[in-house]
Motif scaffolding. Sequence first.
Motif, PDB file in Angstrom:
ATOM      1  N   VAL A  37       0.861  -1.187   0.000  1.00 62.01           N
ATOM      2  CA  VAL A  37       0.000   0.000   0.000  1.00 62.01           C
ATOM      3  C   VAL A  37       0.895   1.232   0.000  1.00 62.01           C
ATOM      4  CG1 VAL A  37      -1.793   1.293   1.208  1.00 62.01           C
ATOM      5  CG2 VAL A  37      -1.812  -1.216   1.263  1.00 62.01           C
ATOM      6  N   LEU A  38       0.767   2.049  -1.033  1.00 63.82           N
ATOM      7  CA  LEU A  38       1.543   3.279  -1.160  1.00 63.82           C
ATOM      8  C   LEU A  38       0.613   4.446  -0.869  1.00 63.82           C
ATOM      9  CD1 LEU A  38       3.523   2.390  -4.414  1.00 63.82           C
ATOM     10  CD2 LEU A  38       4.320   2.245  -2.044  1.00 63.82           C
ATOM     11  N   ASN A  39       0.830   5.085   0.264  1.00 67.30           N
ATOM     12  CA  ASN A  39      -0.065   6.134   0.737  1.00 67.30           C
ATOM     13  C   ASN A  39       0.459   7.504   0.333  1.00 67.30           C
ATOM     14  OD1 ASN A  39      -2.097   7.517   2.087  1.00 67.30           O
ATOM     15  ND2 ASN A  39      -1.106   7.335   4.085  1.00 67.30           N
ATOM     16  N   ASP A  40      -0.113   8.038  -0.742  1.00 68.76           N
ATOM     17  CA  ASP A  40       0.181   9.365  -1.272  1.00 68.76           C
ATOM     18  C   ASP A  40       1.650   9.541  -1.637  1.00 68.76           C
ATOM     19  OD1 ASP A  40      -1.602  11.706  -1.827  1.00 68.76           O
ATOM     20  OD2 ASP A  40       0.049  12.770  -0.886  1.00 68.76           O
ATOM     21  N   ILE A  41       2.168   8.567  -2.360  1.00 63.67           N
ATOM     22  CA  ILE A  41       3.552   8.648  -2.827  1.00 63.67           C
ATOM     23  C   ILE A  41       3.712   7.802  -4.074  1.00 63.67           C
ATOM     24  CG2 ILE A  41       4.447   6.686  -1.517  1.00 63.67           C
ATOM     25  CD1 ILE A  41       6.182  10.120  -1.980  1.00 63.67           C
ATOM     26  N   GLY A  42       4.630   8.217  -4.927  1.00 62.12           N
ATOM     27  CA  GLY A  42       4.940   7.461  -6.136  1.00 62.12           C
ATOM     28  C   GLY A  42       6.348   7.762  -6.581  1.00 62.12           C
ATOM     29  N   PRO A  43       6.772   7.214  -7.713  1.00 64.22           N
ATOM     30  CA  PRO A  43       8.142   7.448  -8.176  1.00 64.22           C
ATOM     31  C   PRO A  43       8.425   8.895  -8.549  1.00 64.22           C
ATOM     32  CG  PRO A  43       7.195   5.490  -9.202  1.00 64.22           C
ATOM     33  CD  PRO A  43       6.073   6.199  -8.534  1.00 64.22           C
ATOM     34  N   SER A  44       7.407   9.632  -8.991  1.00 66.10           N
ATOM     35  CA  SER A  44       7.565  11.055  -9.306  1.00 66.10           C
ATOM     36  C   SER A  44       6.982  11.878  -8.160  1.00 66.10           C
ATOM     37  CB  SER A  44       6.845  11.410 -10.614  1.00 66.10           C
ATOM     38  OG  SER A  44       7.392  10.688 -11.703  1.00 66.10           O
ATOM     39  N   ILE A  45       7.774  12.776  -7.616  1.00 67.13           N
ATOM     40  CA  ILE A  45       7.354  13.570  -6.468  1.00 67.13           C
ATOM     41  C   ILE A  45       7.307  15.034  -6.892  1.00 67.13           C
ATOM     42  CG2 ILE A  45       7.863  14.187  -4.083  1.00 67.13           C
ATOM     43  CD1 ILE A  45       9.495  11.582  -3.904  1.00 67.13           C
ATOM     44  N   ALA A  46       6.175  15.679  -6.676  1.00 66.48           N
ATOM     45  CA  ALA A  46       5.989  17.055  -7.122  1.00 66.48           C
ATOM     46  C   ALA A  46       6.921  18.006  -6.375  1.00 66.48           C
ATOM     47  CB  ALA A  46       4.538  17.473  -6.928  1.00 66.48           C
ATOM     48  N   ALA A  47       7.576  18.892  -7.108  1.00 67.37           N
ATOM     49  CA  ALA A  47       8.567  19.799  -6.517  1.00 67.37           C
ATOM     50  C   ALA A  47       7.932  20.757  -5.512  1.00 67.37           C
ATOM     51  CB  ALA A  47       9.276  20.580  -7.618  1.00 67.37           C
ATOM     52  N   ASP A  48       6.721  21.239  -5.781  1.00 66.28           N
ATOM     53  CA  ASP A  48       6.082  22.186  -4.862  1.00 66.28           C
ATOM     54  C   ASP A  48       5.877  21.564  -3.489  1.00 66.28           C
ATOM     55  OD1 ASP A  48       6.023  24.039  -6.872  1.00 66.28           O
ATOM     56  OD2 ASP A  48       3.881  23.841  -7.292  1.00 66.28           O
ATOM     57  N   GLY A  49       5.472  20.314  -3.469  1.00 66.99           N
ATOM     58  CA  GLY A  49       5.271  19.640  -2.197  1.00 66.99           C
ATOM     59  C   GLY A  49       6.576  19.448  -1.435  1.00 66.99           C
ATOM     60  N   LEU A  50       7.632  19.103  -2.167  1.00 64.07           N
ATOM     61  CA  LEU A  50       8.937  18.950  -1.517  1.00 64.07           C
ATOM     62  C   LEU A  50       9.413  20.262  -0.903  1.00 64.07           C
ATOM     63  CD1 LEU A  50      10.927  16.661  -3.992  1.00 64.07           C
ATOM     64  CD2 LEU A  50      10.028  16.062  -1.738  1.00 64.07           C
ATOM     65  N   ALA A  67      -2.034  13.476  -9.788  1.00 61.35           N
ATOM     66  CA  ALA A  67      -3.019  12.517 -10.296  1.00 61.35           C
ATOM     67  C   ALA A  67      -2.474  11.796 -11.520  1.00 61.35           C
ATOM     68  CB  ALA A  67      -4.325  13.236 -10.618  1.00 61.35           C
ATOM     69  N   SER A  68      -1.715  12.490 -12.361  1.00 62.37           N
ATOM     70  CA  SER A  68      -1.157  11.859 -13.553  1.00 62.37           C
ATOM     71  C   SER A  68      -0.152  10.773 -13.192  1.00 62.37           C
ATOM     72  CB  SER A  68      -0.496  12.911 -14.447  1.00 62.37           C
ATOM     73  OG  SER A  68       0.523  13.603 -13.736  1.00 62.37           O
ATOM     74  N   THR A  69       0.627  10.997 -12.128  1.00 64.11           N
ATOM     75  CA  THR A  69       1.570   9.964 -11.677  1.00 64.11           C
ATOM     76  C   THR A  69       0.815   8.753 -11.159  1.00 64.11           C
ATOM     77  OG1 THR A  69       3.240  11.617 -11.094  1.00 64.11           O
ATOM     78  CG2 THR A  69       3.444   9.452 -10.067  1.00 64.11           C
ATOM     79  N   ALA A  70      -0.216   8.993 -10.358  1.00 64.51           N
ATOM     80  CA  ALA A  70      -1.004   7.886  -9.824  1.00 64.51           C
ATOM     81  C   ALA A  70      -1.637   7.081 -10.958  1.00 64.51           C
ATOM     82  CB  ALA A  70      -2.073   8.409  -8.877  1.00 64.51           C
ATOM     83  N   GLN A  71      -2.129   7.762 -11.980  1.00 61.62           N
ATOM     84  CA  GLN A  71      -2.707   7.052 -13.130  1.00 61.62           C
ATOM     85  C   GLN A  71      -1.647   6.224 -13.836  1.00 61.62           C
ATOM     86  OE1 GLN A  71      -5.723   6.618 -14.032  1.00 61.62           O
ATOM     87  NE2 GLN A  71      -6.880   8.182 -12.927  1.00 61.62           N
TER      88      GLN A  71
END
Length: 295
Positions: A131-144, A248-252
């Motif tokens: 289970v990956l909770n709000d994370i993926g291989p691409s991480i948005a720069a604004d959030g970081l 959302a595009s990364t999650a898709q």
Amino acid sequence: MADASEARLDFVQCIHPGGLHRMAYWEWGDADNPDVVVCVHGLSRQGRDFDRLARALQGRFRVVCPDVAGRGRSDWLANPMHYQLPQYTADMVTLLARLNPRRLAWVGTSMGGLIGMGLAGLQGSTIHALVLNDIGPSIAADGLQRIAGYVGQRTAFSNVQEAADYLEQISAGFGPHTPQEWLELTKPMLVPDGAGWRLHYDPRINVAFAQVTPEAAQAGEQALWALYDRITAFTLVLRGAESDILAASTAQSMTQRGPKADYVSLPGVGHAPTLMHEDQIQLVMRFLLRHTDLP
């Protein structure tokens, strides 16, 4: 005899360049249960984040919630540059050797999900459900950038309520929670410090994080996608619909590549769902039960 219905604290010794450190973990349920769920927290959090989820799962699973090095009851590392995914992943390999599960599931929030991807993408990985909770291989720069703006910046408070108010302010992405729930999320984050309180983590956990260059970030993203594409575990991606970390595009894309994950978007939540509300708990529980029951 320890109460199996409440969290039990234990430690495992891990190795880092130049020495050893102890990693703490909180264990729920029957210690002899060979079906294990490991729940791993985000960058500045700790293992007690999963108390409600662990209570719900402990009747079926042995649930283990580590404090990643530098957090909670775990040791701080002498060199802050070791606060990075390779060290965290190595520590978890040591923990899994201790647990020796028959069937292994992983629930990872944010950084904990990155560690899970790193393990699940390795040859010979024993993770069966992820289970990956709000994370993926691409991480948005604004959030970081948002996270970098508060980690380690303020760590001392005169009382628990002051700390809860501060954590609610910087953690608005968790979504709506009651004042009592914010206290529940806050109390394990604090340790006594003179007449007041301080946050549980080594403020230097942001040192390596802050030194990531755009080039390194791009290389890291490519490496994470390569790991993700090798994952064979049943995978569920949870995304806060207002997340500034997981697009959302990364999650898709994660539903089309690698393990072709199931995907659920949670309205009214950003980064990251706390997995403490009943609807979120049931999502995780149904997924784990569906994919971890042995024939």
